[in-house]
Design a protein around this motif. Structure first.
Motif, PDB file in Angstrom:
ATOM      1  N   SER A  39       0.831  -1.210   0.000  1.00 47.86           N
ATOM      2  CA  SER A  39       0.000   0.000   0.000  1.00 47.86           C
ATOM      3  C   SER A  39       0.862   1.256   0.000  1.00 47.86           C
ATOM      4  CB  SER A  39      -0.918   0.027   1.231  1.00 47.86           C
ATOM      5  OG  SER A  39      -1.767  -1.082   1.239  1.00 47.86           O
ATOM      6  N   HIS A  40       1.843   1.304   0.885  1.00 46.88           N
ATOM      7  CA  HIS A  40       2.707   2.475   0.966  1.00 46.88           C
ATOM      8  C   HIS A  40       3.518   2.659  -0.324  1.00 46.88           C
ATOM      9  CE1 HIS A  40       1.652   2.343   5.183  1.00 46.88           C
ATOM     10  NE2 HIS A  40       2.178   3.551   5.314  1.00 46.88           N
ATOM     11  N   MET A  41       4.005   1.569  -0.856  1.00 47.63           N
ATOM     12  CA  MET A  41       4.790   1.657  -2.088  1.00 47.63           C
ATOM     13  C   MET A  41       3.930   2.151  -3.249  1.00 47.63           C
ATOM     14  SD  MET A  41       7.145  -1.749  -1.784  1.00 47.63           S
ATOM     15  CE  MET A  41       8.127  -1.394  -3.246  1.00 47.63           C
ATOM     16  N   LEU A  42       2.715   1.652  -3.357  1.00 45.79           N
ATOM     17  CA  LEU A  42       1.836   2.062  -4.447  1.00 45.79           C
ATOM     18  C   LEU A  42       1.419   3.526  -4.323  1.00 45.79           C
ATOM     19  CD1 LEU A  42      -0.387  -1.123  -4.819  1.00 45.79           C
ATOM     20  CD2 LEU A  42       1.312  -0.274  -6.452  1.00 45.79           C
ATOM     21  N   VAL A  43       1.153   3.981  -3.114  1.00 44.62           N
ATOM     22  CA  VAL A  43       0.788   5.383  -2.909  1.00 44.62           C
ATOM     23  C   VAL A  43       1.951   6.294  -3.314  1.00 44.62           C
ATOM     24  CG1 VAL A  43       0.357   7.124  -1.107  1.00 44.62           C
ATOM     25  CG2 VAL A  43      -0.976   5.000  -1.154  1.00 44.62           C
ATOM     26  N   SER A  44       3.145   5.961  -2.881  1.00 50.72           N
ATOM     27  CA  SER A  44       4.310   6.780  -3.202  1.00 50.72           C
ATOM     28  C   SER A  44       4.625   6.742  -4.695  1.00 50.72           C
ATOM     29  CB  SER A  44       5.516   6.301  -2.383  1.00 50.72           C
ATOM     30  OG  SER A  44       6.597   7.184  -2.534  1.00 50.72           O
ATOM     31  N   GLY A  46       2.499   6.180  -7.108  1.00 55.58           N
ATOM     32  CA  GLY A  46       1.458   6.945  -7.787  1.00 55.58           C
ATOM     33  C   GLY A  46       1.677   8.440  -7.658  1.00 55.58           C
ATOM     34  N   ALA A  47       2.041   8.901  -6.458  1.00 56.55           N
ATOM     35  CA  ALA A  47       2.289  10.330  -6.259  1.00 56.55           C
ATOM     36  C   ALA A  47       3.451  10.799  -7.134  1.00 56.55           C
ATOM     37  CB  ALA A  47       2.582  10.612  -4.784  1.00 56.55           C
ATOM     38  N   ALA A  48       4.510   9.998  -7.185  1.00 61.71           N
ATOM     39  CA  ALA A  48       5.659  10.349  -8.029  1.00 61.71           C
ATOM     40  C   ALA A  48       5.253  10.379  -9.497  1.00 61.71           C
ATOM     41  CB  ALA A  48       6.800   9.350  -7.804  1.00 61.71           C
ATOM     42  N   GLN A  77      -1.657  19.568  -5.009  1.00 58.36           N
ATOM     43  CA  GLN A  77      -2.900  19.706  -4.246  1.00 58.36           C
ATOM     44  C   GLN A  77      -3.830  18.514  -4.489  1.00 58.36           C
ATOM     45  OE1 GLN A  77      -5.147  23.145  -5.410  1.00 58.36           O
ATOM     46  NE2 GLN A  77      -6.663  22.884  -3.813  1.00 58.36           N
ATOM     47  N   GLY A  78      -3.960  18.102  -5.739  1.00 55.64           N
ATOM     48  CA  GLY A  78      -4.798  16.943  -6.055  1.00 55.64           C
ATOM     49  C   GLY A  78      -4.254  15.663  -5.449  1.00 55.64           C
ATOM     50  N   ILE A  79      -2.932  15.497  -5.487  1.00 55.15           N
ATOM     51  CA  ILE A  79      -2.293  14.308  -4.899  1.00 55.15           C
ATOM     52  C   ILE A  79      -2.568  14.267  -3.397  1.00 55.15           C
ATOM     53  CG2 ILE A  79      -0.072  13.227  -4.367  1.00 55.15           C
ATOM     54  CD1 ILE A  79       0.936  14.395  -7.091  1.00 55.15           C
ATOM     55  N   ILE A  80      -2.364  15.387  -2.732  1.00 57.83           N
ATOM     56  CA  ILE A  80      -2.557  15.442  -1.277  1.00 57.83           C
ATOM     57  C   ILE A  80      -4.002  15.105  -0.908  1.00 57.83           C
ATOM     58  CG2 ILE A  80      -2.603  16.998   0.713  1.00 57.83           C
ATOM     59  CD1 ILE A  80      -0.223  18.476  -0.617  1.00 57.83           C
TER      60      ILE A  80
END
Length: 152
Positions: A39-44, A46-48, A77-80
């Motif tokens: 989960s953490h890896m996918l979120v990071s 995706g944000a990158a 802003q959208g990512i956050i």
């Protein structure tokens, strides 16, 4: 002015984002929390990817019509906002007991690590990761041992 992000640079940024988030996710995984390693890896990741896409659009339109330019801060802003929604999903309230706040916060932080890596600020991404690990491990242990004993 740089007009395109080379493929190897993109791969490096995405790899750093995933790798640093792996450390946060591993800490959550070892504690048996609902959102862990993947989960953490996918979120990071995706944000990158989103910030790299935003930068690519910005570079592509930089020499064209100024009204076609995008504001990279709106991408952030959208990512956050999106990741905040994911993190909030980890928080569970049952009566007066609330669980998952630290996991939700670490997911949100994984997004920040991804954005930092995505904009090629590896030093910031690494410092955020290191501080997050200190907070979750050292202060987590302190919270369990010292504060819990004081309550008892």
């Amino acid at each position: 002015m740089e007009t395109d992000i080379p493929l190897l640079d993109m791969l490096l940024r995405l790899s750093v984002a995933s790798g640093l988030a792996l450390l946060l996710g591993l800490e959550r995984e070892l504690r048996g929390k609902p959102a862990g390693l993947r989960s953490h890896m996918l979120v990071s990741l995706g944000a990158a990817a989103f910030i790299i896409m935003g930068m690519s659009i910005l570079f592509a339109t930089a020499e064209g019509d100024p009204s076609a330019r995008i504001d990279p801060t709106r991408v952030v802003q959208g990512i956050i906002g999106g990741i905040g929604f994911l993190g909030a999903g980890c928080i569970i309230r049952s009566g007066t007991d609330v669980q998952g706040i630290t996991t939700g916060a670490s997911i949100w932080l994984a997004g920040a690590i991804g954005v930092a890596a995505g904009i090629n600020n590896f030093a910031l991404a690494a410092m955020v990761t290191a501080l997050a690990l200190v907070i979750t491990t050292v202060l987590g242990r302190f919270e369990r041992d010292v504060i819990q004993e004081a309550k008892d």
